[in-house]
Design an enzyme around this catalytic site. Structure first.
Site, short mmCIF file in Angstrom:
data_model
loop_
_atom_site.label_atom_id
_atom_site.label_comp_id
_atom_site.label_asym_id
_atom_site.label_seq_id
_atom_site.Cartn_x
_atom_site.Cartn_y
_atom_site.Cartn_z
CG HIS A 186 -22.53 11.57 -23.07
ND1 HIS A 186 -22.78 10.49 -22.24
CD2 HIS A 186 -21.93 11.06 -24.16
CE1 HIS A 186 -22.33 9.39 -22.83
NE2 HIS A 186 -21.81 9.70 -24.00
CG ASN B 143 -14.73 2.53 -19.96
OD1 ASN B 143 -13.62 2.21 -20.42
ND2 ASN B 143 -15.81 1.83 -20.19
CB THR C 196 -24.83 22.17 -40.84
OG1 THR C 196 -25.18 22.16 -42.22
CG2 THR C 196 -25.07 23.55 -40.24
CB ALA D 284 -15.68 9.53 -27.10
CB THR D 285 -18.37 6.26 -30.70
OG1 THR D 285 -18.72 5.82 -29.40
CG2 THR D 285 -18.37 5.10 -31.66
CD GLN E 263 -15.47 7.35 -18.37
OE1 GLN E 263 -15.74 8.00 -17.36
NE2 GLN E 263 -16.40 6.75 -19.09
CB CYS F 104 -20.15 2.45 -21.58
SG CYS F 104 -19.23 3.32 -20.35
CB SER G 207 -17.63 11.94 -24.91
OG SER G 207 -19.01 11.85 -25.09
N1 PMP Z 1 -14.60 5.74 -24.77
C1 PMP Z 1 -14.80 5.60 -23.45
C2 PMP Z 1 -13.63 5.32 -22.55
C3 PMP Z 1 -16.08 5.71 -22.91
O1 PMP Z 1 -16.26 5.55 -21.60
C4 PMP Z 1 -17.16 5.96 -23.79
C5 PMP Z 1 -18.57 6.04 -23.27
N2 PMP Z 1 -19.02 4.89 -22.67
C6 PMP Z 1 -16.91 6.11 -25.15
C7 PMP Z 1 -15.61 6.00 -25.60
C8 PMP Z 1 -18.00 6.41 -26.13
O2 PMP Z 1 -18.36 7.77 -26.02
P1 PMP Z 1 -19.62 8.39 -26.79
O3 PMP Z 1 -20.83 7.93 -26.03
O4 PMP Z 1 -19.41 9.87 -26.69
O5 PMP Z 1 -19.57 7.92 -28.19
#
Ligand code: PMP
Length: 383
Positions: free
Chosen positions: A199, A149, A238, A69-70, A177, A327, A197
């Site tokens: 995970h 989150n 890739t 997500a980042t 989330q 996080c 994301s």
């Molecule tokens: N946005 C939110 C709201 C999150 O909770 C998180 C994870 N803590 C992230 C972004 C970042 O996600 P990722 O670990 O997949 O980069």
């Protein structure tokens, strides 16, 4: 260990691992090669993208697979603002966004963009009138998260999208989330750019999705990673069949019977909260009411009297939960989200966050309540 920190990450579902394994071993072709092994991998990717698109309610052509997500947030916001045809120089976001949005926006601020960071009320909501007033002809993008989150505030995202579109700007939403905790239909909500994301929904770390355009409106992005031109030039490198198959399996699991899943998470969350309330005096809930539709399923955030969250956590090694933002526990600053909803620094330091997940059981919750009550009594007595 009783794991109650599912906002931070989730375990990989065994079905996800099972689905991805063949794509790491026997079917290892490069999906961009034109021989049979490559075509087989490319077909697996296409099937997975179709699955994800159906689950999220978007065209498959709008999906960009990222490292998480980042990266999806970076591509959405930087990609929009730094597109060669972008003339607008104003970005709007909210004080309670994840650093993966706030830091991107502030970096663009250093590059000359004008930034408006909207405040939130005590439950974590922005004021929609203030949003409407803040948008002007120069606003390139609005970025408001779908669900928070830390305190679990769910934004009225469809109404926010309408305000943005009525005033001629596009909306990005960090929906990291949401999967597995609430129903999501991107096209119906009409958000233009959405980040997810793997995970956070029982998939592997290192994979994410940006929905880039929901079929209703055109979005233009400048790629942030260039090279071989994969993914329609939007994200070179890739593509990883195993991760994408895993993501599709995870998204499919997280969007099947999601209302039932959410109901179960809320039952466990409520028994944790009421069990702790019975045993510990003076707990203060943060964020929307637990029975409100504005609260993310399974989320609990509250402060404890007398002791700091860190001390409580250290005294309860048998239970995994978190303090502050958690996080990325890299700084010891109190959470910017709790500060934004009006908590003092000391109340923020006394706060903890629990995230109930799919594999938690009622027995685990009962045991966690006992352990947490005991350690709380021990730490407060030692003060
Ligand atoms: N946005 C939110 C709201 C999150 O909770 C998180 C994870 N803590 C992230 C972004 C970042 O996600 P990722 O670990 O997949 O980069």
């Amino acid at each position: 260990m009783i794991y109650l920190d599912h906002h931070s990450t989730t375990p990989c579902d065994p079905l996800v691992v099972q689905a991805m394994l063949p794509w790491l071993t026997e079917s290892f072709g490069n999906p961009h090669s034109s021989h049979a092994a490559g075509r087989e991998a490319a077909e697996a990717i296409n099937r997975s993208l179709d699955t994800i698109a159906t689950c999220l309610g978007v065209p498959a052509s709008s999906l960009v697979i990222t490292s998480g997500a980042t990266e999806a947030n970076n591509l959405a916001i930087r990609g929009t603002c730094l597109h060669p045809r972008q003339k607008r120089r104003h970005i709007i976001t909210a004080a309670t966004e994840h650093p993966a949005v706030l830091d991107v926006v502030s970096d663009l601020g250093k590059q000359g963009f004008r930034i408006s960071v909207l405040p939130v009320d005590s439950l974590g909501h922005i004021d929609l009138n203030q949003l409407a007033d803040s948008i002007d002809d120069d606003t390139a993008i609005v970025s408001i998260m779908w669900a928070n989150n830390e305190i679990g505030t769910v934004a009225p995202i469809k109404a926010i999208a309408k305000i943005c579109h009525d005033q001629g700007t596009i909306l990005h939403s960090d929906a990291t989330q949401t999967l597995g905790r609430m129903p999501i239909n991107v096209q119906d909500s009409d958000v233009d750019l959405v980040s997810f994301s793997a995970h956070k929904c029982y998939g592997p770390k290192g994979t994410g999705i940006l929905v880039a355009g929901n079929g209703n409106r055109r979005v233009r992005l400048r790629p942030q990673i260039v090279g071989g031109g994969q993914q329609n030039q939007l994200r070179s490198g890739t593509m990883a069949p195993a991760s994408i198959v895993a993501m599709a399996t995870a998204v499919s699991g997280a969007t099947t019977d999601v209302s039932d899943q959410a109901g179960r998470l809320n039952q466990l969350r409520d028994s944790l909260w009421f069990g702790l309330l019975d045993q510990i005096d003076g707990l203060t809930l943060h964020g929307p009411a637990l029975d409100s539709a504005d609260r993310l399923a399974g989320n609990l955030n509250f402060s404890v009297p007398l002791i700091e969250g860190e001390a409580w956590m250290a005294a309860t090694p048998e239970v995994a939960f978190s303090t502050g933002s958690a996080c990325s526990d890299v700084s010891d600053k109190p959470s910017h989200v709790l500060s934004a909803i009006g908590l003092s620094e000391s109340a923020a330091r006394q706060s903890v966050r629990f995230g109930i997940g799919r594999t938690n059981t009622p027995d685990e919750i009962q045991r966690a309540i006992e352990l947490l009550a005991k350690s709380h009594a021990r730490v407060s007595a030692a003060r």
